[in-house]
Write an enzyme that holds these catalytic residues in place. Structure first.
Site, short mmCIF file in Angstrom:
data_model
loop_
_atom_site.label_atom_id
_atom_site.label_comp_id
_atom_site.label_asym_id
_atom_site.label_seq_id
_atom_site.Cartn_x
_atom_site.Cartn_y
_atom_site.Cartn_z
N ARG A 44 -3.50 -7.27 -3.26
CA ARG A 44 -4.83 -8.12 -3.61
C ARG A 44 -4.46 -7.41 -5.60
O ARG A 44 -4.78 -8.42 -5.76
CB ARG A 44 -5.20 -6.93 -2.89
CG ARG A 44 -6.49 -7.66 -3.29
CD ARG A 44 -7.77 -7.72 -1.74
NE ARG A 44 -8.20 -6.24 -1.41
CZ ARG A 44 -9.54 -5.57 -2.03
NH1 ARG A 44 -10.36 -6.25 -2.76
NH2 ARG A 44 -9.80 -4.37 -2.04
N GLU A 57 -2.12 -5.27 23.09
CA GLU A 57 -1.22 -4.35 23.48
C GLU A 57 -1.96 -3.40 24.27
O GLU A 57 -2.91 -3.21 24.68
CB GLU A 57 -1.22 -3.42 22.15
CG GLU A 57 -0.67 -3.44 21.23
CD GLU A 57 -0.55 -3.17 19.96
OE1 GLU A 57 -0.63 -1.91 20.08
OE2 GLU A 57 -0.02 -3.19 18.78
N GLY A 78 0.87 -1.10 -0.11
CA GLY A 78 0.12 0.10 0.23
C GLY A 78 0.76 1.25 -0.04
O GLY A 78 2.34 1.04 -0.73
N ARG A 125 0.25 -5.89 11.14
CA ARG A 125 -0.86 -5.92 12.65
C ARG A 125 -0.48 -6.96 13.65
O ARG A 125 0.18 -8.25 12.86
CB ARG A 125 -2.52 -5.99 11.77
CG ARG A 125 -3.63 -4.56 12.21
CD ARG A 125 -3.24 -3.74 12.19
NE ARG A 125 -4.03 -2.67 12.00
CZ ARG A 125 -3.63 -1.73 11.93
NH1 ARG A 125 -2.14 -1.60 12.16
NH2 ARG A 125 -4.36 -0.76 11.74
N HIS A 164 5.17 -0.55 20.05
CA HIS A 164 4.59 -0.27 18.60
C HIS A 164 4.61 1.00 18.47
O HIS A 164 4.10 2.69 18.41
CB HIS A 164 2.68 0.05 19.23
CG HIS A 164 1.70 0.05 18.40
ND1 HIS A 164 0.35 -0.93 18.08
CD2 HIS A 164 1.95 0.81 16.30
CE1 HIS A 164 -0.23 -0.65 17.19
NE2 HIS A 164 1.00 0.26 16.27
N ILE A 165 5.83 2.02 17.97
CA ILE A 165 6.07 3.35 17.45
C ILE A 165 6.27 3.23 15.92
O ILE A 165 6.37 4.19 16.18
CB ILE A 165 8.09 2.96 18.27
CG1 ILE A 165 8.94 1.96 17.59
CG2 ILE A 165 7.92 2.82 19.94
CD1 ILE A 165 10.68 2.01 17.41
N GLY A 166 5.91 2.55 15.26
CA GLY A 166 5.76 2.49 13.54
C GLY A 166 4.86 3.87 13.18
O GLY A 166 6.07 4.31 12.55
#
Length: 319
Positions: free
Chosen positions: A172, A261, A150, A232, A280-282
């Site tokens: 996809r 989380e 994406g 995810r 979860h720092i992305g």
């Protein structure tokens, strides 16, 4: 005020969005209600809100909003919204897809460097005042496989290609893409896994992607390859990954997202050699709300003018 569209900003950072509405010249066309996340909408807000912006809503709320026509999720992931048992069929749901385009690619490249270069080892050696010469592994000439090409994946591909990496991946609806050598359909994921020195997960959480990286697919990776999950937590079979890391079926994994989380303190990920746990720092960015606000006010303008909205969620696809 009766001719103004009634908007509910259900967020603790509503001021940023009000400022953006004013800057876009839309304040005269809307009546804005601000509500902190700890509070619940009033009966008046439920009855009269036409557009809602929130991270998510509890079950039972949306059917109680008869005038609601559009909901803007503040996040790119909308699995919480789609899991609602009473999500109105006629409600237009948009997400914050693309708003991580600046922060997440940088953090992903940082993760690549972290596992390829010996900085972490050297930092530990410094604490012990030990001079240990180590050799950094090059990423130039290596193959990066991206599952989920994406907007974020395409930006990562651009940067990776500039660093001399060969990029392949899945989408996809495959189509030629700048900086990507091969764009394959999901059905050919095995080919991406087999060729890649680094496998990056950027897929959404859907029934089709749940536990995508199970024991079978992990075994398709090179023993020297690293798995990076910035998509995810549901994309990975936790037990299978732990087993693969212990058996050295793969070199290791960098994880930024999890099924639960915060990650529970007793989860084996914390203590499994070869697994790097990131909290979860992305996606977070110091100006995160300002970035999302740009998308929101563009959609708000479109909503008021009766134009198609941006980043509409495909309920059938799950994102």
């Amino acid at each position: 005020m009766t001719d103004r569209a009634r908007i509910l900003l259900w967020t603790d950072a509503a001021a940023r969005y009000v400022e953006a509405i004013d800057a876009a010249g839309l304040s005269g066309r809307v009546a804005v209600d601000q509500l902190s996340r700890k509070d619940k909408p009033s009966a008046d807000q439920l009855a009269n809100t036409e557009a809602l912006m929130a991270v998510g809503v509890p079950a039972g709320m949306l059917p109680a909003m008869p005038k609601l026509r559009w909901a803007q999720s503040m996040t790119a992931g909308v699995e919480g919204w789609l899991a609602l048992p009473d999500l109105p069929a006629g409600l237009t749901l948009t997400c914050a897809r693309g708003t991580h385009r600046e922060s997440m690619p940088e953090n992903i490249i940082g993760a690549l460097m972290f596992v390829a270069k010996p900085y972490a080892v050297n930092a530990e050696n410094q604490k012990r005042r030990q001079w240990v010469q180590t050799v950094a592994q090059p990423i130039n000439g290596k193959t990066l496989g991206i599952l989920g090409l994406g907007e974020i994946g395409q930006e990562v591909a651009r940067i990776a290609a500039a660093l001399g990496m060969r990029v392949i991946g899945t989408k996809r609806r495959p189509q030629p893409m700048d900086h990507v050598a091969e764009v394959l359909p999901p059905e050919r994921t095995a080919e991406v896994l087999a060729q890649s020195d680094f496998v990056l997960l950027l897929l959404p959480a859907t029934p089709e992607t749940d536990s995508l990286m199970n024991a079978e697919r992990l075994a398709m990776m090179k023993p020297s390859a690293w798995l990076l999950n910035f998509g995810r937590g549901h994309l990975i079979d936790d037990d299978a990954l732990i087993a693969a890391a212990k058996a050295k079926t793969i070199a290791g994994a960098v994880l930024d997202v999890y099924r639960q989380e915060p990650l529970p303190a007793d989860h084996p990920f914390w203590i499994t050699d070869g697994i790097v746990v990131l909290p979860h720092i992305g996606g977070p960015h110091p100006q995160r709300d300002s970035i999302v606000a740009k998308l929101f006010v563009e959609n708000l303008r479109r909503f008021l003018d009766g134009e198609p909205l941006k980043e509409v969620v495909d309920r059938a696809a799950g994102y």
